[in-house]
Structures are given as structure tokens and as C-alpha cells.
Design an enzyme around this catalytic site. Structure first.
Site, PDB file in Angstrom:
ATOM      1  N   ARG A  82       0.772  -1.245   0.130  1.00 51.00           N
ATOM      2  CA  ARG A  82       0.038   0.117  -0.160  1.00 51.00           C
ATOM      3  C   ARG A  82       0.969   1.275   0.424  1.00 51.00           C
ATOM      4  O   ARG A  82       0.108   2.346  -0.382  1.00 51.00           O
ATOM      5  CB  ARG A  82      -0.617  -0.214   1.523  1.00 51.00           C
ATOM      6  CG  ARG A  82      -2.214   1.461   1.893  1.00 51.00           C
ATOM      7  CD  ARG A  82      -2.668   1.307   0.258  1.00 51.00           C
ATOM      8  NE  ARG A  82      -3.785   0.335   0.069  1.00 51.00           N
ATOM      9  CZ  ARG A  82      -4.213   0.024  -1.080  1.00 51.00           C
ATOM     10  NH1 ARG A  82      -4.502   0.985  -1.435  1.00 51.00           N
ATOM     11  NH2 ARG A  82      -5.389  -0.998  -1.146  1.00 51.00           N
ATOM     12  N   HIS A 325      -5.251  -3.789   4.749  1.00 50.77           N
ATOM     13  CA  HIS A 325      -5.451  -2.699   3.730  1.00 50.77           C
ATOM     14  C   HIS A 325      -3.648  -1.964   3.334  1.00 50.77           C
ATOM     15  O   HIS A 325      -3.353  -1.793   2.387  1.00 50.77           O
ATOM     16  CB  HIS A 325      -6.278  -1.627   3.954  1.00 50.77           C
ATOM     17  CG  HIS A 325      -6.322  -0.593   3.218  1.00 50.77           C
ATOM     18  ND1 HIS A 325      -5.566   0.445   2.517  1.00 50.77           N
ATOM     19  CD2 HIS A 325      -7.274  -0.601   0.996  1.00 50.77           C
ATOM     20  CE1 HIS A 325      -6.666   1.064   1.369  1.00 50.77           C
ATOM     21  NE2 HIS A 325      -7.072   0.732   1.292  1.00 50.77           N
ATOM     22  N   CYS A 326      -2.944  -1.980   4.021  1.00 54.82           N
ATOM     23  CA  CYS A 326      -1.877  -1.457   4.532  1.00 54.82           C
ATOM     24  C   CYS A 326      -0.802  -3.127   3.667  1.00 54.82           C
ATOM     25  O   CYS A 326       0.416  -2.639   3.115  1.00 54.82           O
ATOM     26  CB  CYS A 326      -0.602  -1.811   5.805  1.00 54.82           C
ATOM     27  SG  CYS A 326      -1.874  -0.909   6.923  1.00 54.82           S
ATOM     28  N   ALA A 327      -1.403  -4.093   3.680  1.00 54.02           N
ATOM     29  CA  ALA A 327      -0.181  -4.920   2.469  1.00 54.02           C
ATOM     30  C   ALA A 327      -1.097  -5.051   1.083  1.00 54.02           C
ATOM     31  O   ALA A 327      -0.338  -6.084   0.068  1.00 54.02           O
ATOM     32  CB  ALA A 327      -0.068  -6.482   3.460  1.00 54.02           C
TER      33      ALA A 327
END
Length: 334
Positions: A82, A325-327
Site C-alpha cells: 500500500r 489494507h496496508c499489505a
């Protein structure tokens, strides 16, 4: 003009990163790889997934994820696509383009020489035109409704560790030009309390145009720096209007209760707001606080009608201060 689409629109594929051997995860590499593989396999039920992996790590990625997940020979330092990957936009001609926000390890907090090149290399690999941003940002610091409104935190963008000497007005102007937004809603955030300087994608997200889902502490939690961040974000959102002049409906989504989870590290992220919308599904974390897990699934089911809500355990990812979401990073269909 470029336009950054909403995450809820169809994707060509989802990109993720495979944590390499010898990474910052150290003895937790095998465990975090299990989390990445579980998320990748789940998303692959709904749309194509491609893992970025260096030559020495590709075979382990294939073995863990199986044939449903593709592998791209792009070396990475870590898994947080992300932030290190490009932010995809639709260009003036209707075709895809990728904005390279020149990832610098969240303001130099970690050394990421390969991740600093991920956006460029990924775009070259897939033949997508590259737009170099004139300032530093991460994808997790940008949240759009797809209709011209952008949510950001001041703490992660107007920060000398990324953009020394740059004013908020200057950065806002650049965001409008790069992403095709006309209204930027600035949340205060907080500097120095986590590695991202408070990315918006663990704080507030657009569930739909005009509707924001807001993370917050569990009931009964003692006031702390993060409860103040949430309170100040709510105060801004209550008085904000979007690019079309609408007031915002705010839907609260409390975090998992640490008292229900046992011992967790200081970097643990218990935010359900860090979910990912993929194909016909919403992929969200399951932390082990049964009441909070079930409530989050119910809230997101109501907010995303017509999509399956699928929960997956990510114990090591969460301990590392990030989430689903970060990944992930989506390439929108144009």
C-alpha cells in the site's frame, strides 16, 4: 486530468509483497509469511493476486500460495505494498497510470532501498505509465471516495521527515493535480506515535460517497493519545463537506479490546477500518475479540451491500503495526 478511483470499483488485480528472507521481520518471517499467504489466497477467490518477490524468495511464495496467486519478479524489502507501491489513477485518455510517491521508509524510520524502487519497477513490469510525484507520500495516507474527495492526515504528509519545507497548501495543490480531487479533508493525526505518523487508512475510510467509517477505541478504554486522535478526527468530519457539498455520515467502528486478546506488543494494530475491498468481497481482520469481530463484520456488511464479508486472522501482521489494507494495493480496471 488524472482521477483516483474508489477502491470499491472493479480491479484488474491486487498486488501484495512477499517478505524476503533476512527482512526486518527477523525470526517472525515465517509467521508473517503465513499471514500474507492467507490474505493472498482469500483475495484470489475474488480477483487476480500478484505477489512481488525477489528471485531467492519466489519459490517459497509459490509453495505457500499455490497456483491461484501469481508471482512478479520485483524484489522488495518488506510487504507493505500500500505504501511502497504506486497509487493507480485513470489518466486523461482513460488509460491507467501509476503515481510514484517516492517511498522513503515512512520518513526515514527504516532503510528500504528496494522498496523505494518498487513503484517504478512494478509499473515497468506491467507497462503502465509512471508519474513521479514532486513530494513524498504513501498510499496508506490517501483515501478517496472516487468522486473528488480525499481524506488525509496532516501528521503524515506535512512532516519534515517526508516533505521538509513544504506547506499544507502546497501539498494539497499537488494532491489535487496528481489524483484529480477537488476537496481535501485534513485530519490532524499525530506524529511519532507509530511508524506511519498516523496513516488515514487505519483511522477513517470512505465506505461510500458521503459515508465515512471511523475507527475508535473500544468501550471503556482509558483516554490516551489515540483516543484524542479519534475525537479530533470526528470533530473535523462532523463539520466537513465533500466535493459535492454533502455533509458526511459517520459510522463508528470500535477497535478490538486488548483486554480480550491477551498480551500484545506496543505496535499492535487492532483497527477494523484497515479492511480491503476486493471484487465481490470485503476482507477484514479477525483479532479474537469475538464481540468486536462480529460487530465489525456486521457493520461492514451493512456498509457494503452485495459483497461477502470475509474475515481472516492476521496475528503477526497486526503485531507489526499494519493490516490487510496496508499489505495490498489495487490496480483499478479502467
Amino acid at each position: 486530468m488524472n482521477r483516483m478511483p474508489s477502491e470499491s470499483l472493479p480491479h484488474v488485480r491486487t498486488f501484495m509483497g512477499w517478505p524476503p528472507a533476512g527482512s526486518v521481520w527477523g525470526p517472525y518471517t515465517a509467521a508473517v509469511r503465513r499471514d500474507v499467504a492467507a490474505v493472498a489466497r482469500l483475495i484470489a477467490e475474488y480477483e487476480p493476486v500478484v505477489l512481488l518477490a525477489g528471485p531467492g524468495d519466489a519459490e517459497a511464495a509459490r509453495k505457500a500460495c499455490g497456483g491461484a496467486v501469481g508471482i512478479a519478479a520485483v524484489p522488495v524489502d518488506d510487504l507493505w505494498l500500500r505504501d511502497s507501491g504506486p497509487v493507480f489513477v485513470t489518466g486523461p485518455d482513460g488509460g491507467p497510470a501509476g503515481v510514484d510517491f517516492r517511498f522513503n521508509g515512512w520518513g526515514g524510520k527504516q532503510d528500504h532501498p528496494r522498496d523505494g524502487l518498487v513503484a517504478r519497477r512494478l509499473l515497468e513490469e506491467y507497462g503502465v505509465p509512471r508519474i513521479e510525484a514532486p513530494f513524498v507520500a504513501e498510499g496508506g495516507s490517501l483515501e478517496t471516495d472516487g468522486e473528488g474527495t480525499l481524506l488525509v492526515t496532516e501528521s503524515s504528509l506535512v512532516n519534515d521527515n517526508r516533505n521538509p519545507g513544504r506547506s499544507r497548501a502546497e501539498i494539497e495543490g499537488g494532491l489535487k493535480e496528481l489524483l484529480g480531487v477537488t476537496e481535501v479533508i485534513w485530519l490532524e493525526g499525530v506524529r511519532g506515535e507509530d511508524i506511519t505518523d498516523c496513516h488515514v487508512d487505519a483511522l477513517a475510510r470512505f465506505a461510500a460517497p458521503g459515508t465515512v467509517v471511523l475507527s475508535g477505541p473500544p468501550a471503556g478504554a482509558a483516554p490516551d493519545v489515540w483516543s484524542r486522535v479519534h475525537e479530533r478526527a470526528r470533530a473535523v468530519l462532523e463539520h466537513a463537506t465533500d466535493a459535492r457539498g454533502r455533509s458526511l455520515e459517520i459510522v463508528d467502528l470500535p477497535e478490538a479490546d486488548l483486554a480480550e486478546l491477551g498480551e500484545r506488543g506496543e505496535d499492535f494494530l487492532g483497527s477494523y477500518v484497515n479492511y480491503y475491498v476486493a471484487g465481490g468481497a470485503v476482507i477484514l481482520p479477525r483479532f479474537g475479540d469475538r464481540r468486536a469481530d462480529e460487530r465489525a463484520a456486521a457493520v461492514l456488511r451493512d456498509l457494503h451491500p452485495g459483497r461477502e464479508v470475509r474475515a481472516v486472522e492476521i496475528p503477526t501482521l497486526a503485531e507489526g503495526g499494519g493490516g490487510i489494507h496496508c499489505a495490498t494495493q489495487q490496480q483499478p480496471a479502467t
